[in-house]
Design a protein around this motif. Structure first.
Motif, PDB file in Angstrom:
ATOM      1  N   ARG A 123      32.669   3.571 103.019  1.00 12.33           N
ATOM      2  CA  ARG A 123      31.302   4.042 102.764  1.00 12.33           C
ATOM      3  C   ARG A 123      31.069   5.326 103.549  1.00 12.33           C
ATOM      4  O   ARG A 123      31.175   5.323 104.784  1.00 12.33           O
ATOM      5  CB  ARG A 123      30.269   2.985 103.162  1.00 12.33           C
ATOM      6  N   ALA A 124      30.766   6.407 102.851  1.00 11.38           N
ATOM      7  CA  ALA A 124      30.386   7.667 103.482  1.00 11.38           C
ATOM      8  C   ALA A 124      28.895   7.861 103.257  1.00 11.38           C
ATOM      9  O   ALA A 124      28.397   7.688 102.135  1.00 11.38           O
ATOM     10  CB  ALA A 124      31.170   8.823 102.884  1.00 11.38           C
ATOM     11  N   GLU A 125      28.169   8.219 104.309  1.00  9.98           N
ATOM     12  CA  GLU A 125      26.727   8.341 104.204  1.00  9.98           C
ATOM     13  C   GLU A 125      26.214   9.447 105.118  1.00  9.98           C
ATOM     14  O   GLU A 125      26.828   9.760 106.145  1.00  9.98           O
ATOM     15  CB  GLU A 125      26.043   7.012 104.560  1.00  9.98           C
ATOM     16  N   ALA A 126      25.100  10.041 104.728  1.00 12.71           N
ATOM     17  CA  ALA A 126      24.452  11.060 105.546  1.00 12.71           C
ATOM     18  C   ALA A 126      22.949  10.970 105.339  1.00 12.71           C
ATOM     19  O   ALA A 126      22.478  10.702 104.224  1.00 12.71           O
ATOM     20  CB  ALA A 126      24.954  12.454 105.181  1.00 12.71           C
ATOM     21  N   ARG A 127      22.208  11.213 106.407  1.00 14.68           N
ATOM     22  CA  ARG A 127      20.737  11.222 106.335  1.00 14.68           C
ATOM     23  C   ARG A 127      20.288  12.683 106.285  1.00 14.68           C
ATOM     24  O   ARG A 127      20.555  13.456 107.223  1.00 14.68           O
ATOM     25  CB  ARG A 127      20.136  10.495 107.533  1.00 14.68           C
ATOM     26  N   ILE A 128      19.616  13.049 105.188  1.00  9.90           N
ATOM     27  CA  ILE A 128      19.388  14.459 104.879  1.00  9.90           C
ATOM     28  C   ILE A 128      17.959  14.673 104.406  1.00  9.90           C
ATOM     29  O   ILE A 128      17.376  13.828 103.722  1.00  9.90           O
ATOM     30  CB  ILE A 128      20.372  14.933 103.779  1.00  9.90           C
ATOM     31  N   ARG A 129      17.432  15.854 104.730  1.00  7.81           N
ATOM     32  CA  ARG A 129      16.142  16.300 104.197  1.00  7.81           C
ATOM     33  C   ARG A 129      16.309  17.725 103.681  1.00  7.81           C
ATOM     34  O   ARG A 129      16.979  18.549 104.317  1.00  7.81           O
ATOM     35  CB  ARG A 129      15.062  16.237 105.277  1.00  7.81           C
ATOM     36  N   MET A 130      15.678  18.040 102.527  1.00 10.48           N
ATOM     37  CA  MET A 130      15.866  19.340 101.897  1.00 10.48           C
ATOM     38  C   MET A 130      14.528  19.945 101.478  1.00 10.48           C
ATOM     39  O   MET A 130      13.530  19.243 101.360  1.00 10.48           O
ATOM     40  CB  MET A 130      16.795  19.201 100.689  1.00 10.48           C
ATOM     41  N   PRO A 131      14.502  21.249 101.214  1.00 10.16           N
ATOM     42  CA  PRO A 131      13.246  21.907 100.836  1.00 10.16           C
ATOM     43  C   PRO A 131      13.000  21.862  99.335  1.00 10.16           C
ATOM     44  O   PRO A 131      13.924  21.672  98.539  1.00 10.16           O
ATOM     45  CB  PRO A 131      13.470  23.354 101.305  1.00 10.16           C
ATOM     46  N   ILE A 276      13.701  28.268 104.345  1.00 13.36           N
ATOM     47  CA  ILE A 276      14.574  27.397 103.558  1.00 13.36           C
ATOM     48  C   ILE A 276      15.689  26.874 104.451  1.00 13.36           C
ATOM     49  O   ILE A 276      16.422  27.668 105.061  1.00 13.36           O
ATOM     50  CB  ILE A 276      15.184  28.142 102.356  1.00 13.36           C
ATOM     51  N   ARG A 277      15.837  25.559 104.516  1.00 13.85           N
ATOM     52  CA  ARG A 277      16.928  24.989 105.300  1.00 13.85           C
ATOM     53  C   ARG A 277      17.196  23.557 104.872  1.00 13.85           C
ATOM     54  O   ARG A 277      16.317  22.866 104.374  1.00 13.85           O
ATOM     55  CB  ARG A 277      16.637  25.043 106.799  1.00 13.85           C
ATOM     56  N   MET A 278      18.433  23.133 105.064  1.00 14.70           N
ATOM     57  CA  MET A 278      18.874  21.755 104.842  1.00 14.70           C
ATOM     58  C   MET A 278      19.069  21.126 106.213  1.00 14.70           C
ATOM     59  O   MET A 278      19.760  21.691 107.069  1.00 14.70           O
ATOM     60  CB  MET A 278      20.184  21.759 104.065  1.00 14.70           C
ATOM     61  N   GLU A 279      18.463  19.960 106.433  1.00 14.44           N
ATOM     62  CA  GLU A 279      18.547  19.284 107.726  1.00 14.44           C
ATOM     63  C   GLU A 279      19.370  18.018 107.575  1.00 14.44           C
ATOM     64  O   GLU A 279      19.135  17.224 106.663  1.00 14.44           O
ATOM     65  CB  GLU A 279      17.147  18.951 108.237  1.00 14.44           C
ATOM     66  N   ILE A 280      20.334  17.837 108.471  1.00 16.48           N
ATOM     67  CA  ILE A 280      21.202  16.655 108.446  1.00 16.48           C
ATOM     68  C   ILE A 280      21.035  15.925 109.776  1.00 16.48           C
ATOM     69  O   ILE A 280      21.350  16.466 110.837  1.00 16.48           O
ATOM     70  CB  ILE A 280      22.677  17.028 108.206  1.00 16.48           C
ATOM     71  N   ASP A 281      20.536  14.712 109.718  1.00 13.04           N
ATOM     72  CA  ASP A 281      20.279  13.910 110.916  1.00 13.04           C
ATOM     73  C   ASP A 281      21.582  13.334 111.472  1.00 13.04           C
ATOM     74  O   ASP A 281      21.806  13.351 112.689  1.00 13.04           O
ATOM     75  CB  ASP A 281      19.299  12.800 110.559  1.00 13.04           C
ATOM     76  N   TRP A 282      22.427  12.817 110.573  1.00 12.92           N
ATOM     77  CA  TRP A 282      23.725  12.273 110.984  1.00 12.92           C
ATOM     78  C   TRP A 282      24.627  12.109 109.770  1.00 12.92           C
ATOM     79  O   TRP A 282      24.161  12.085 108.628  1.00 12.92           O
ATOM     80  CB  TRP A 282      23.585  10.942 111.723  1.00 12.92           C
ATOM     81  N   VAL A 283      25.926  11.963 110.058  1.00 12.17           N
ATOM     82  CA  VAL A 283      26.938  11.641 109.046  1.00 12.17           C
ATOM     83  C   VAL A 283      27.780  10.506 109.600  1.00 12.17           C
ATOM     84  O   VAL A 283      28.199  10.545 110.770  1.00 12.17           O
ATOM     85  CB  VAL A 283      27.845  12.853 108.740  1.00 12.17           C
ATOM     86  N   ARG A 284      28.063   9.493 108.752  1.00 13.77           N
ATOM     87  CA  ARG A 284      28.867   8.346 109.198  1.00 13.77           C
ATOM     88  C   ARG A 284      29.800   7.897 108.079  1.00 13.77           C
ATOM     89  O   ARG A 284      29.445   8.004 106.904  1.00 13.77           O
ATOM     90  CB  ARG A 284      27.953   7.176 109.604  1.00 13.77           C
ATOM     91  N   VAL A 285      30.938   7.375 108.484  1.00 15.93           N
ATOM     92  CA  VAL A 285      31.883   6.772 107.527  1.00 15.93           C
ATOM     93  C   VAL A 285      32.274   5.412 108.060  1.00 15.93           C
ATOM     94  O   VAL A 285      32.631   5.261 109.233  1.00 15.93           O
ATOM     95  CB  VAL A 285      33.139   7.655 107.322  1.00 15.93           C
ATOM     96  N   HIS A 286      32.199   4.391 107.195  1.00 14.23           N
ATOM     97  CA  HIS A 286      32.560   3.025 107.539  1.00 14.23           C
ATOM     98  C   HIS A 286      33.736   2.566 106.672  1.00 14.23           C
ATOM     99  O   HIS A 286      33.786   2.871 105.486  1.00 14.23           O
ATOM    100  CB  HIS A 286      31.386   2.067 107.294  1.00 14.23           C
ATOM    101  N   ARG A 287      34.636   1.849 107.290  1.00  7.93           N
ATOM    102  CA  ARG A 287      35.629   1.114 106.520  1.00  7.93           C
ATOM    103  C   ARG A 287      35.022  -0.232 106.160  1.00  7.93           C
ATOM    104  O   ARG A 287      34.553  -0.960 107.032  1.00  7.93           O
ATOM    105  CB  ARG A 287      36.917   0.902 107.334  1.00  7.93           C
ATOM    106  N   LEU A 288      34.983  -0.564 104.866  1.00  6.49           N
ATOM    107  CA  LEU A 288      34.421  -1.826 104.423  1.00  6.49           C
ATOM    108  C   LEU A 288      35.516  -2.888 104.487  1.00  6.49           C
ATOM    109  O   LEU A 288      36.504  -2.818 103.759  1.00  6.49           O
ATOM    110  CB  LEU A 288      33.876  -1.698 103.003  1.00  6.49           C
ATOM    111  N   ASP A 289      35.360  -3.848 105.376  1.00  2.30           N
ATOM    112  CA  ASP A 289      36.414  -4.818 105.665  1.00  2.30           C
ATOM    113  C   ASP A 289      36.491  -5.876 104.571  1.00  2.30           C
ATOM    114  O   ASP A 289      35.460  -6.281 104.033  1.00  2.30           O
ATOM    115  CB  ASP A 289      36.163  -5.485 107.002  1.00  2.30           C
TER     116      ASP A 289
END
Length: 289
Positions: A123-131, A276-289
């Motif tokens: 699972r790849a995920e990112a928390r993002i806000r955009m204009p 104008i800007r793209m804001e990224i709070d975090w990026v995470r990758v999980h291995r799904l067991d």
């Protein structure tokens, strides 16, 4: 049992079932990559920065390695963020000339984990806000090593300036460019891209499930993909975050040709005003067991 007792029993089962579903634990997983962007600088042990030699899709920017376009804000500086924030911010730079002598009036940022972190399935995920602005093309996506599209591309989030939806897509041999494996994910009423959202893909050898805030946006199964060509998603891929401007996808969506393909004058003025800007709070990758 009379009908009142029967209805009461059914209601109890319904409530109990809903509570059990809500309380069910998520699938077990192991965090294998994370960047919370709290350090105030780019962690170059995790990320590469793309330079101005890269150019595709008639995009109107040149990528540069500069704090003008790849910068950071500390915890507390951005409402709604959980900590520090990575900012990708396009800038107006009239007549900027790349090493290949291409002229571009905009510069922007693109980072990736190629050669530093790559994974297959998870699972790849990112928390993002955009204009809210027409002609933008920020994205969060995964790309395989090797020749495109044979080693696969997974577009977790693409935004082209219509604030009520984002796009997801798969690209591979036989289903690239105008891929049939694509979907627009519309936000619920009262929400849009200017809010914080978690964009994710859960990727296995059987299927690809795209999610926005854990709401399923699209599912592509292996048989769906193999209807068009070879499944190109059992090989390692790396993460990409970028902020493009104009070019093929925005222009196809909004039909704007001037002053730049896909980019209207109002957006140019907002870029000039550093709005104008793209804001990224975090990026995470999980291995799904």
């Amino acid at each position: 049992m009379d009908w009142r007792s029967a209805l009461a029993g059914l209601a109890w089962l319904a409530i109990g079932g809903a509570q059990a579903e809500a309380a069910a634990p998520p699938p077990s997983s192991t965090l294998v990559f994370a960047d919370e962007f709290d350090a105030g600088t780019l962690d170059r042990s995790k990320w590469n920065v793309e330079g101005p030699g890269f150019w595709v899709n008639n995009e109107q920017q040149a990528y540069i390695d500069s704090p003008d376009v790849i910068r950071f804000l500390p915890a507390g500086a951005v409402p709604g963020a959980e900590g520090g924030v990575l900012v990708l911010q396009p800038r107006f730079r009239a007549g900027y000339t790349t090493p290949a002598k291409r002229k571009a009036d905009f510069v922007s940022g693109r980072i990736d984990t190629k050669g530093k972190f790559e994974f297959a399935h998870g699972r790849a995920e990112a928390r993002i806000r955009m204009p809210d602005a027409a002609g933008l093309w920020p994205a969060f996506w995964l790309l395989g090593n090797g020749e495109w599209p044979q080693t696969g591309e997974i577009d977790i989030m693409e935004y082209v300036g219509e604030k009520d939806w984002i796009g997801v897509a798969l690209h591979g041999p036989g289903y690239s460019g105008e891929t049939p494996l694509v979907n627009k994910s519309y936000f619920p009423a009262g929400s849009d891209v200017t809010d914080w959202h978690v964009y994710a893909v859960e990727w296995s050898g059987r299927e690809m499930v795209f999610k926005v805030d854990d709401r399923i946006a699209y599912r592509a199964t292996r048989p769906m993909v193999e209807h068009y060509g070879a499944w190109a998603f059992d090989n390692p891929k790396y993460l990409i975050l970028n902020f493009a401007l104009g070019g093929a996808y925005p222009a196809k969506t909004n039909g704007i040709k001037a002053p730049y393909p896909g980019v209207p004058a109002e957006t140019v003025q907002r870029i000039k005003a550093d709005d104008i800007r793209m804001e990224i709070d975090w990026v995470r990758v999980h291995r799904l067991d």
